[in-house]
Design a protein around this motif. Structure first.
Motif, PDB file in Angstrom:
ATOM      1  N   LEU A 105       0.698  -1.636  -0.473  1.00  0.00           N
ATOM      2  CA  LEU A 105       0.111  -0.108   0.704  1.00  0.00           C
ATOM      3  C   LEU A 105       1.181   1.509  -0.206  1.00  0.00           C
ATOM      4  O   LEU A 105       0.508   2.060  -0.878  1.00  0.00           O
ATOM      5  CB  LEU A 105      -0.485  -0.141   1.755  1.00  0.00           C
ATOM      6  N   LEU A 106       1.813   1.009   0.811  1.00  0.00           N
ATOM      7  CA  LEU A 106       2.789   2.140   0.840  1.00  0.00           C
ATOM      8  C   LEU A 106       3.630   2.106  -0.201  1.00  0.00           C
ATOM      9  O   LEU A 106       3.826   3.674  -0.749  1.00  0.00           O
ATOM     10  CB  LEU A 106       4.084   2.026   1.959  1.00  0.00           C
ATOM     11  N   MET A 107       3.856   1.755  -0.913  1.00  0.00           N
ATOM     12  CA  MET A 107       4.728   1.623  -2.212  1.00  0.00           C
ATOM     13  C   MET A 107       3.427   2.314  -3.127  1.00  0.00           C
ATOM     14  O   MET A 107       4.328   2.950  -4.233  1.00  0.00           O
ATOM     15  CB  MET A 107       5.986   0.549  -2.773  1.00  0.00           C
ATOM     16  N   GLY A 108       2.827   1.708  -3.130  1.00  0.00           N
ATOM     17  CA  GLY A 108       1.786   1.323  -4.246  1.00  0.00           C
ATOM     18  C   GLY A 108       1.738   3.333  -4.618  1.00  0.00           C
ATOM     19  O   GLY A 108       1.386   3.422  -5.190  1.00  0.00           O
ATOM     20  N   ILE A 128       3.139   5.703  -3.228  1.00  0.00           N
ATOM     21  CA  ILE A 128       4.844   6.412  -3.673  1.00  0.00           C
ATOM     22  C   ILE A 128       4.376   6.520  -5.157  1.00  0.00           C
ATOM     23  O   ILE A 128       4.978   7.444  -5.948  1.00  0.00           O
ATOM     24  CB  ILE A 128       5.558   5.597  -2.990  1.00  0.00           C
ATOM     25  N   LEU A 129       4.648   5.494  -5.772  1.00  0.00           N
ATOM     26  CA  LEU A 129       4.155   5.234  -6.753  1.00  0.00           C
ATOM     27  C   LEU A 129       3.349   6.118  -7.510  1.00  0.00           C
ATOM     28  O   LEU A 129       3.804   7.099  -8.462  1.00  0.00           O
ATOM     29  CB  LEU A 129       4.689   3.948  -7.321  1.00  0.00           C
ATOM     30  N   VAL A 130       1.881   5.296  -7.195  1.00  0.00           N
ATOM     31  CA  VAL A 130       0.810   5.910  -8.076  1.00  0.00           C
ATOM     32  C   VAL A 130       1.037   7.757  -7.369  1.00  0.00           C
ATOM     33  O   VAL A 130       0.490   8.326  -8.647  1.00  0.00           O
ATOM     34  CB  VAL A 130      -0.487   5.707  -7.544  1.00  0.00           C
ATOM     35  N   ARG A 149       3.964   9.285  -6.800  1.00  0.00           N
ATOM     36  CA  ARG A 149       4.978  10.519  -6.836  1.00  0.00           C
ATOM     37  C   ARG A 149       5.246  10.950  -5.394  1.00  0.00           C
ATOM     38  O   ARG A 149       5.412  12.751  -5.543  1.00  0.00           O
ATOM     39  CB  ARG A 149       4.553  11.780  -8.664  1.00  0.00           C
ATOM     40  N   ILE A 150       5.016  10.197  -5.163  1.00  0.00           N
ATOM     41  CA  ILE A 150       5.418  10.205  -3.164  1.00  0.00           C
ATOM     42  C   ILE A 150       7.266  10.829  -3.193  1.00  0.00           C
ATOM     43  O   ILE A 150       7.484   9.605  -3.247  1.00  0.00           O
ATOM     44  CB  ILE A 150       3.889   9.767  -1.849  1.00  0.00           C
ATOM     45  N   LYS A 151       6.909  11.177  -2.402  1.00  0.00           N
ATOM     46  CA  LYS A 151       9.127  11.956  -1.256  1.00  0.00           C
ATOM     47  C   LYS A 151       8.667  11.283  -0.636  1.00  0.00           C
ATOM     48  O   LYS A 151       8.566  12.131   0.265  1.00  0.00           O
ATOM     49  CB  LYS A 151       9.757  12.573  -1.793  1.00  0.00           C
TER      50      LYS A 151
END
Lengths: 344, 344
Positions: B267-270, B272-274, B276-278
């Motif tokens: 969920l976190l990585m998704g 971050i990807l979708v 564009r989170i830093k």
């Protein structure tokens, strides 16, 4: 234009939203008459259709950076197409364009979203090394990853369209490059053809140990496009101030449930904190103004023989669904492109 | 120096590495004679001892950015101390210094790691608003978070030393500021004393809903120092291109096991990807060259009354362990400082 009215356009539409991995039944092949281009429009013939992992996201109606494909709508996709008839002053028959016309033989366009192809040795490169995958590799690695000579760069999906370029660019920058790929053949190619220093088979039972051995000084940049078990093995190897550009998470696109076992988020956040790691997602569209800079440098590297790029062509639009399903399973070897028609 | 040889130094040493939350038994109070400063050394009397969440990490021997405190070693900690005797040409008796002398009444130093206190209204501020916590808030928010006027900034531990400053700086920058704190009193103070736009009680049953309501335009910057349930509630509210500086994870410092349930990492990585989170961890020591810039601007804000800073003083070195245990439970209200002795 009467010649075209007699022609059939085959197109794949989204028949149903996949639960887990897409199946052939999620796509429906339709045959319709080719539309006539009106004044100000062109008729395009698809020559090459790019298949990319992000399309899995468009098949889902979960919130994302782009709206989903409608049920019954034509599957999205970038194409290299040829203008076969033009009522648009900017184009003449025979022009090659980059288009977002999707999974179909023909499309009518008013010019929006079309880009005339500049000089490149192969038109299909506009979908690969000189297109979105190449631009993604270049910007993700150089702008977010910021590799320095002597650092260790690990890249997942090492023989894929993006990964193969990430690793080669990192070599140009003087890094120690370790790939991760599925299977011995791909790993061998990453070393022999792409010049990686090492490439580890993610299916090996001792994958994590092999990765650690291949990265004796830890990992400074991990270019993430996979997620899952590969990321879990990378995490403990990340160095102080490591950078993790995230351009995809193919291992989790088909997931219907969270992985079992405890919540590993605290391990990730703890590593981010203690090692001052930067994890940053990006979408290449945000970098659009920098495309010319990329195009110039990548074209030079290609001309100098510093970059090699393998394309995995599949003949025939009708084979797009199976090829796409295989892409999500890592079956392709190089940039997956459907060859739809020959240029005239 | 014979006057000092008769004096006793009380010091807390690490008696055992905590399993989960530290207990009083993990600390041992020892009394030893004060050492004589040799040529080139000074004898320091601790006036104020800073207690900070990072100390939990130093009690553990898990790999971290700094070596752990040795078993039997004096607990680490920053102090404001007064030079009571000097055989060092750079110091005279009476000087106030910032020191890393730890949890004890006295320490001998050769000058390494000492900083003479410049002008500040209160010496204890060197441990707070003008010290490491203030510097952490300033750099984490401005350098990594990069808030823009009109954006929404959410800050955890909103009335803590760092969080209270993050929120006030974000207000100075024109942001919509939402705090998260434990209990109604702290939430009220965050609004009334610190000027936050809203502050949500993390113990409320409908915490996640309240947070969403307080952030109608989503969250652009989340300043993370807590982790756990607060982060889980923040994640779905993060906007496109959100920034998450991570300076601490107090909710997980005492954890012995991963949280139960599925692995939320996808969920976190998704996200971050979708989106564009830093997400970027940082340690304030990396910013050391920029301390003067921070000190100047924060001093001006203090002088202009734009920043208020609450200190939570606890009298007596002997009370440090209980105060520290309470800090990890969120019992403090403002910057926790042990008042060890009066200046002379």
């Amino acid at each position: 234009m009467t010649t075209h009215a007699a022609v059939t356009n085959r197109r794949f539409v989204l028949a149903s939203r996949p639960k887990g991995a897409p199946t052939a039944q999620d796509f429906r092949l339709e045959s319709v008459k080719v539309s006539e281009p009106a004044e100000g429009e062109v008729l395009l013939r698809t020559l090459y259709l790019s298949l990319d992992p992000y399309m899995r996201g468009r098949m889902s109606d979960a919130p994302s950076y782009a709206p989903p494909v409608e049920l019954g709508g034509v599957m999205v996709g970038e194409t290299v197409a040829q203008v076969v008839a033009s009522h648009h002053e900017g184009y003449v028959a025979g022009d090659l364009v980059l288009s977002d016309s999707g999974w179909q033989d023909y499309a009518v366009s008013n010019g929006t979203g079309l880009t005339k192809l500049g000089s490149m040795a192969k038109p299909s490169w506009a979908l690969g090394v000189l297109g979105m995958p190449g631009f993604t590799a270049y910007m993700g690695l150089l702008d977010i990853g910021q590799p320095k000579a002597g650092e260790t760069v690990v890249v997942a999906a090492a023989t894929g369209a993006v990964g193969s370029l990430v690793g080669q660019i990192a070599k140009i920058k003087g890094c120690h490059v370790v790939g991760v790929a599925g299977g011995a053949d791909k790993c061998r190619a990453a070393i022999d053809e792409l010049g990686f220093d090492a490439c580890i088979d993610r299916n090996a039972a001792d994958f994590a140990d092999q990765l650690a051995t291949a990265c004796p000084r830890g990992i400074d940049v991990y270019f993430e496009s996979v997620g899952g078990a590969v990321f879990n093995a990378v995490l403990p190897l990340l160095n102080l101030s490591a950078r993790v550009p995230v351009c995809g998470l193919i291992a989790q696109y088909n997931a219907e449930h969270l992985p079992e076992g405890g919540d590993r988020t605290p391990l990730l956040m703890g590593a981010i904190l203690v090692k001052r790691i930067k994890v940053q997602g990006f979408i290449i569209f945000d970098y659009a103004p920098r495309y010319p800079e990329f195009f110039k440098e990548m074209s030079e590297w290609l001309a100098q023989g510093k970059i090699s790029f393998r394309e995995d062509f599949v003949d025939g639009l009708e084979n797009a669904p199976q090829a796409f399903i295989g892409l999500l399973e890592g079956k392709n070897f190089g940039k997956l492109v459907i060859k739809v028609a020959d240029a005239h």
